[in-house]
Write an enzyme that holds these catalytic residues in place. Structure first.
Site, mmCIF file in Angstrom:
data_model
loop_
_atom_site.group_PDB
_atom_site.id
_atom_site.type_symbol
_atom_site.label_atom_id
_atom_site.label_comp_id
_atom_site.label_asym_id
_atom_site.label_seq_id
_atom_site.Cartn_x
_atom_site.Cartn_y
_atom_site.Cartn_z
ATOM 1 N N SER A 217 -4.012 -2.836 2.692
ATOM 2 C CA SER A 217 -2.810 -3.466 3.235
ATOM 3 C C SER A 217 -1.602 -2.553 3.325
ATOM 4 O O SER A 217 -0.663 -2.852 4.040
ATOM 5 C CB SER A 217 -2.446 -4.675 2.400
ATOM 6 O OG SER A 217 -1.972 -4.264 1.146
ATOM 7 N N HIS A 245 -6.747 -9.120 3.324
ATOM 8 C CA HIS A 245 -5.916 -8.804 4.495
ATOM 9 C C HIS A 245 -6.716 -8.862 5.797
ATOM 10 O O HIS A 245 -6.310 -8.273 6.801
ATOM 11 C CB HIS A 245 -5.231 -7.449 4.316
ATOM 12 C CG HIS A 245 -4.220 -7.495 3.211
ATOM 13 N ND1 HIS A 245 -2.931 -7.964 3.391
ATOM 14 C CD2 HIS A 245 -4.333 -7.217 1.893
ATOM 15 C CE1 HIS A 245 -2.286 -7.935 2.236
ATOM 16 N NE2 HIS A 245 -3.114 -7.488 1.313
ATOM 17 N N LYS A 276 -2.311 -15.816 2.822
ATOM 18 C CA LYS A 276 -1.793 -14.875 3.825
ATOM 19 C C LYS A 276 -2.097 -15.446 5.223
ATOM 20 O O LYS A 276 -1.394 -16.344 5.659
ATOM 21 C CB LYS A 276 -2.344 -13.484 3.547
ATOM 22 C CG LYS A 276 -1.939 -12.996 2.135
ATOM 23 C CD LYS A 276 -2.206 -11.546 1.900
ATOM 24 C CE LYS A 276 -2.137 -11.152 0.434
ATOM 25 N NZ LYS A 276 -0.809 -11.154 -0.175
HETATM 26 C C1 LIG Z 1 -5.845 -6.486 -1.470
HETATM 27 C C2 LIG Z 1 -5.287 -7.676 -2.160
HETATM 28 N N1 LIG Z 1 -6.106 -8.418 -2.922
HETATM 29 C C3 LIG Z 1 -5.639 -9.507 -3.580
HETATM 30 C C4 LIG Z 1 -4.335 -9.895 -3.465
HETATM 31 C C5 LIG Z 1 -3.867 -11.110 -4.200
HETATM 32 O O1 LIG Z 1 -3.857 -12.212 -3.332
HETATM 33 P P1 LIG Z 1 -2.856 -13.435 -3.619
HETATM 34 O O2 LIG Z 1 -1.549 -13.054 -3.026
HETATM 35 O O3 LIG Z 1 -3.503 -14.608 -2.979
HETATM 36 O O4 LIG Z 1 -2.780 -13.558 -5.105
HETATM 37 C C6 LIG Z 1 -3.447 -9.166 -2.671
HETATM 38 C C7 LIG Z 1 -2.032 -9.615 -2.565
HETATM 39 O O5 LIG Z 1 -1.157 -9.041 -2.106
HETATM 40 C C8 LIG Z 1 -3.928 -8.016 -2.011
HETATM 41 O O6 LIG Z 1 -3.124 -7.273 -1.263
#
Ligand SMILES: Cc1ncc(COP(=O)(O)O)c(C=O)c1O
Length: 432
Positions: A217, A245, A276
């Site tokens: 991301s 993402h 997201k």
């Molecule tokens: C690659 C990745 N995995 C997991 C998460 C965590 O997801 P959540 O925001 O639903 O806790 C994020 C959050 O930014 C992320 O960028």
């Protein structure tokens, strides 16, 4: 490529030298001084986080109101939201949440095991399993929790397990791997040769798990998912893919990069977020029935917490169902990302031209990244949060734009012109 892994940065971030805590003589520890110093360090490095106080305007995304430092709310355009497809504002999602609220009330009232297993949760798990072509799925309260809980539990159930982790993996995966107590090998970002080197030197008899993401991301690049599955087959390893993402945004039904590349069936576990592109909140894994049952039965992060509100789950259900059949939002997002990348690049700005919807612009300095973001907000009504260490390595601080189907060309033109003016004003580095 960066030499410093996410893990190194996260460990360094939270560690305070023991010498700054111990007084060295008989005096008691001055707790207040230690805490103040921890915050002062962030200020000194220009990476103290300031949260921007906003309210989004329902149905008018990316328009919002900003409260901080103004006389009353000021209209702004949001350029850094992870509500990538504006599904958090979609009429179907809002209607589903309103209906659920009026039907069953606000909260779930318990853990999944004790009173909190609503029909909405069950329906959504069926929907998510289908999205990824898996036998089962399991909901968590966030994507973070799903990664931490699943990885920590998996490796405990597989004694001797070695986990191979991409160096840019998210903090939640790193936390899960660390909490599993498993042996860990960190491979260079998306580097198949390095991954194979590590796999080939370990005992073939030991259980192995490769943990990686599809869309990274902060870089906006994509993992070679099929090739990693080939290595997993060759070395008899399980695979764990974070599609946070990518879900909702790639693949004909929004099943992510694994759907786009036709490899979902080759992955052991696919993990995603509901906060997201699906626009609401929560996280999940999808896998075969037995693995899901193991996590459901052993993961403390799943077992010992109140389940998601049925109102949230109803909204996600509407969102997932909609994005399975509609590509309008996905196509709009890809078109917007392509247009913005072209505009920024034509203007000579140092945009990172990856293949995804994420549009990072390199600044390379935390103070300047914050300064640009402050000017954009105060003078142009543009909201983009600076991305600083430890989220990215030092020296690669950046602005990260997430254009979506609701960002118009006129908004992109205004943004580009504003950035060009600020780049000139602050005498910043142009694209090479
Ligand atoms: C690659 C990745 N995995 C997991 C998460 C965590 O997801 P959540 O925001 O639903 O806790 C994020 C959050 O930014 C992320 O960028």
């Amino acid at each position: 490529m960066m030499s410093e892994s996410s893990e190194t940065r996260l460990v360094a971030e939270s560690r305070v030298p023991e010498s700054s805590v111990r007084s060295g003589d008989a005096r008691p520890v001055d707790y207040s001084r230690v805490f103040t110093q921890a915050i002062d360090r962030l200020h000194a490095e220009g990476r103290y986080r300031v949260f921007i106080d906003i309210l989004r305007n329902k149905g008018m995304f990316p328009n919002a109101r900003c409260f901080a430092g103004h006389n009353g709310p000021k209209p702004i355009t949001v350029w850094c939201s992870n509500d990538y497809l504006a599904m958090g504002q979609h009429p179907k999602v809002i209607a589903a949440m309103e209906e659920a609220l009026h039907d069953v009330g606000a909260g779930s009232g318990g853990t999944r095991n004790i009173g909190g297993n609503t029909h909405y949760h069950i329906d959504l798990e069926v929907e998510l399993a289908d999205l990824h072509g898996k036998e089962a799925a399991l909901l968590f309260t966030s994507g973070y929790v799903s990664n931490e809980a699943t990885l920590a539990t998996l490796a405990k159930v597989l004694p001797g397990c070695i986990i191979y982790s991409d160096e840019l993996n998210h903090a939640s995966m790193i936390a899960g791997i660390r909490n599993s107590g498993a042996e860990k090998r960190v491979f260079r970002h998306n580097d198949l040769a390095h991954l194979e080197e590590l796999l080939s030197t370990d005992d073939p008899a030991l259980p192995k798990l490769i943990a990686f993401e599809s869309v990274y991301s902060m870089e906006g690049d994509v993992a070679p998912v099929a090739a990693i599955c080939d290595l997993a087959d060759k070395y008899n390893a399980l695979t764990y893919l974070d599609e946070v993402h990518a879900v909702g945004m790639y693949g004909a039904r929004g099943g992510g990069i694994s759907e786009r590349d036709g490899v979902a069936d080759r992955l052991t576990i696919i993990e995603g977020t509901l906060g997201k592109a699906f626009g609401v909140m929560g996280g999940y894994i999808a896998a075969d029935r037995t693995i899901v049952d193991v996590i459901r039965s052993y993961a403390p992060g799943f077992i010992f917490t109140t389940s998601l509100s049925p109102v949230l789950v109803a909204g996600v259900l509407a969102s997932v169902r909609h994005l399975k059949s509609s590509s309008l939002e996905r196509d709009g997002q890809q078109a917007a990302a392509a247009t913005l990348k072209a505009m920024l690049s034509d203007a000579g700005l140092p945009v990172m031209l990856g293949e995804t919807h994420i549009v990072p612009v390199m600044v390379g300095d935390p103070v300047k990244a914050k300064k640009i973001s402050d000017i954009l907000l105060a003078e142009y009504g543009v909201y983009v949060q600076p991305i600083n260490y430890p989220t990215v390595p030092r020296g690669t601080e950046r602005l990260r734009f997430t254009p979506g189907p609701a960002h118009s060309e006129a908004m992109m033109r205004e943004l580009t012109d504003a950035l060009v003016e600020i780049w000139g004003r602050l005498e910043l580095r142009q694209a090479a």
